[in-house]
Scaffold this motif. Sequence first.
Motif, PDB file in Angstrom:
ATOM      1  N   UNK A 104       0.833  -1.210   0.000  1.00  0.00           N
ATOM      2  CA  UNK A 104       0.000   0.000   0.000  1.00  0.00           C
ATOM      3  C   UNK A 104       0.869   1.262   0.000  1.00  0.00           C
ATOM      4  N   UNK A 105       1.982   1.219   0.732  1.00  0.00           N
ATOM      5  CA  UNK A 105       2.894   2.357   0.738  1.00  0.00           C
ATOM      6  C   UNK A 105       3.524   2.543  -0.641  1.00  0.00           C
ATOM      7  N   UNK A 106       3.840   1.428  -1.312  1.00  0.00           N
ATOM      8  CA  UNK A 106       4.376   1.503  -2.665  1.00  0.00           C
ATOM      9  C   UNK A 106       3.356   2.117  -3.626  1.00  0.00           C
ATOM     10  N   UNK A 107       2.105   1.710  -3.504  1.00  0.00           N
ATOM     11  CA  UNK A 107       1.063   2.260  -4.375  1.00  0.00           C
ATOM     12  C   UNK A 107       0.933   3.766  -4.185  1.00  0.00           C
ATOM     13  N   UNK A 108       0.972   4.191  -2.929  1.00  0.00           N
ATOM     14  CA  UNK A 108       0.885   5.617  -2.639  1.00  0.00           C
ATOM     15  C   UNK A 108       2.094   6.365  -3.212  1.00  0.00           C
ATOM     16  N   UNK A 109       3.291   5.832  -2.977  1.00  0.00           N
ATOM     17  CA  UNK A 109       4.501   6.476  -3.488  1.00  0.00           C
ATOM     18  C   UNK A 109       4.551   6.481  -5.005  1.00  0.00           C
ATOM     19  N   UNK A 110       4.041   5.403  -5.625  1.00  0.00           N
ATOM     20  CA  UNK A 110       4.047   5.326  -7.084  1.00  0.00           C
ATOM     21  C   UNK A 110       3.147   6.398  -7.693  1.00  0.00           C
ATOM     22  N   UNK A 111       2.025   6.676  -7.037  1.00  0.00           N
ATOM     23  CA  UNK A 111       1.136   7.730  -7.526  1.00  0.00           C
ATOM     24  C   UNK A 111       1.847   9.083  -7.519  1.00  0.00           C
ATOM     25  N   UNK A 112       2.607   9.353  -6.448  1.00  0.00           N
ATOM     26  CA  UNK A 112       3.355  10.608  -6.364  1.00  0.00           C
ATOM     27  C   UNK A 112       4.448  10.635  -7.426  1.00  0.00           C
ATOM     28  N   UNK A 113       5.136   9.499  -7.603  1.00  0.00           N
ATOM     29  CA  UNK A 113       6.200   9.411  -8.607  1.00  0.00           C
ATOM     30  C   UNK A 113       5.647   9.726  -9.998  1.00  0.00           C
ATOM     31  N   UNK A 114       4.520   9.129 -10.346  1.00  0.00           N
ATOM     32  CA  UNK A 114       3.935   9.368 -11.661  1.00  0.00           C
ATOM     33  C   UNK A 114       3.515  10.836 -11.830  1.00  0.00           C
ATOM     34  N   UNK A 115       3.051  11.414 -10.741  1.00  0.00           N
ATOM     35  CA  UNK A 115       2.684  12.832 -10.806  1.00  0.00           C
ATOM     36  C   UNK A 115       3.906  13.697 -11.118  1.00  0.00           C
ATOM     37  N   UNK A 116       5.019  13.405 -10.449  1.00  0.00           N
ATOM     38  CA  UNK A 116       6.246  14.181 -10.687  1.00  0.00           C
ATOM     39  C   UNK A 116       6.761  13.963 -12.108  1.00  0.00           C
ATOM     40  N   UNK A 117       6.673  12.725 -12.601  1.00  0.00           N
ATOM     41  CA  UNK A 117       7.107  12.450 -13.973  1.00  0.00           C
ATOM     42  C   UNK A 117       6.229  13.215 -14.958  1.00  0.00           C
ATOM     43  N   UNK A 118       4.927  13.213 -14.734  1.00  0.00           N
ATOM     44  CA  UNK A 118       4.024  13.961 -15.608  1.00  0.00           C
ATOM     45  C   UNK A 118       4.338  15.445 -15.613  1.00  0.00           C
ATOM     46  N   UNK A 119       4.644  15.974 -14.430  1.00  0.00           N
ATOM     47  CA  UNK A 119       5.008  17.395 -14.346  1.00  0.00           C
ATOM     48  C   UNK A 119       6.317  17.674 -15.088  1.00  0.00           C
ATOM     49  N   UNK A 120       7.272  16.733 -14.994  1.00  0.00           N
ATOM     50  CA  UNK A 120       8.552  16.907 -15.689  1.00  0.00           C
ATOM     51  C   UNK A 120       8.352  16.902 -17.204  1.00  0.00           C
ATOM     52  N   UNK A 121       7.490  16.022 -17.699  1.00  0.00           N
ATOM     53  CA  UNK A 121       7.257  15.930 -19.137  1.00  0.00           C
ATOM     54  C   UNK A 121       6.472  17.129 -19.669  1.00  0.00           C
ATOM     55  N   UNK A 122       5.651  17.719 -18.806  1.00  0.00           N
ATOM     56  CA  UNK A 122       4.825  18.853 -19.239  1.00  0.00           C
ATOM     57  C   UNK A 122       5.456  20.204 -18.912  1.00  0.00           C
ATOM     58  N   UNK A 123       6.621  20.192 -18.284  1.00  0.00           N
ATOM     59  CA  UNK A 123       7.242  21.452 -17.844  1.00  0.00           C
ATOM     60  C   UNK A 123       7.584  22.338 -19.040  1.00  0.00           C
ATOM     61  N   UNK A 124       7.474  23.657 -18.812  1.00  0.00           N
ATOM     62  CA  UNK A 124       7.726  24.603 -19.893  1.00  0.00           C
ATOM     63  C   UNK A 124       9.191  24.921 -20.101  1.00  0.00           C
ATOM     64  N   UNK A 125      10.037  24.580 -19.141  1.00  0.00           N
ATOM     65  CA  UNK A 125      11.469  24.869 -19.280  1.00  0.00           C
ATOM     66  C   UNK A 125      12.290  23.665 -18.843  1.00  0.00           C
ATOM     67  N   UNK A 126      13.531  23.628 -19.327  1.00  0.00           N
ATOM     68  CA  UNK A 126      14.428  22.527 -18.982  1.00  0.00           C
ATOM     69  C   UNK A 126      14.730  22.524 -17.486  1.00  0.00           C
TER      70      UNK A 126
END
Length: 448
Positions: A125-147
Amino acid sequence: MPATISALFRNETPVRLRLWSALTVSAAALLLAALSLIMSSVQGQVRVIGREAAPQAATASDLYFALSDLDAQVTRILLAGDSDELAGSRVDALGAYRDRGHQVDRDLHQSLNAGAAEVDRVIVLRLMDGLAVYRQRVGQALAAGSATDALGYYTQAANLLHQRLLPDARALRDAGTARLDDAYVRKDATASLGVTLAVLLGGLLLALLIGLQIWLARRFRRTWNPALIVATVIGAVLPAAAILVLNVQSSHLSHGLERGLGPYLALSEMRALGYDAAADTGRYVISANLTYYRDDFTGKSACLTGDPACTTPRLDADGWAPDLSGDPVTDAASARGGLPRLTGADVLSRWDAYRTGHERILTLAAAGRTEEAVQRLTGIRRGDAAFDFAYFDASVSAVTDERKATFDQDLAAAERTLTGWVLLPIVLLAAVIALIPLSVRKRLEEYR
């Protein structure tokens, strides 16, 4: 002296005959109960190893590997960026990221629904929670407007992976391995007890049957008693066969552990380490040549090649010498010694090819030729780092699949060896119990 024992030495033939027969029947009944219970227990324990403990350990190892590759694919996506020249590499990395994500989700749900202990459920359950946060950060990195923003979000994602997700996945894997260790130890203890009981009770039954045959031959001047001969043959063959079956199934499972499951788990760890090391190549370029990632790659590469400079948490230099724990699965699944011990020279040469490409990429990045370094890293043509790594991973994957197949074959052989051995002692020893009264019935009728 108890009355029963005294009666054996009384000069009354019917009494001695009945008591001797009763003792022989009792020994046969004890052997019947012991063999049936032991065989039933061993069959159940083999089933637990093959259908519960081993799959749980394999799933946990697969989860650790999939998480490692997940982050490796993110670095490829970020490095490819919006470049038209690297569009193929970006599409390939996006597809691999999606597939690894599905694999992680599947492994987590299997771990959650596979009858895991409460402590394992908490980790999942802790992994599932952490994975959701990880995916959120990855999505933000891919959508970021600057390097700069992309690097910031990706750094948060990578730190989360290495400081929380991978340690939790490693703990889940270690728990699965410990559970498998316990299953093997319990099964071996039961099999050893079965061999001991078969020797003792089988020897007692055989001695009583032979003694009864000799006593009847001397007392009634008849050389052979057919019923007793059949019972004696069964009493001699059945315990010996049971001992052979217990030893053969142990041999199959031991071979499956040492040549199959143990190396399979170790190779899964090596694959995960390889993907994480390959991701360090990309992290170095993304982070504008941060020395930490170069040194991290060097330490992980040393673990893969069996070099004492290995610096991962599980295989650090302080504990590089073989450290046998005494637990069968843990020892067999040890990744110490790296790829040379687990696979051979061919796989190692393929890793050396990737490592050469890694050094070339770092040299280009250090010289300010970042675009060329990215092309070398993300390209999927022969000679590019992604191609060399795929070539290396394919060879490791092939050996890993072979090891898994070896374990499956040995497990199936052990199960076949035990087939029918719960009922067989009941049928044969029930026949012995029936033959004993039959063998003495006519002799007792002479005293009526």
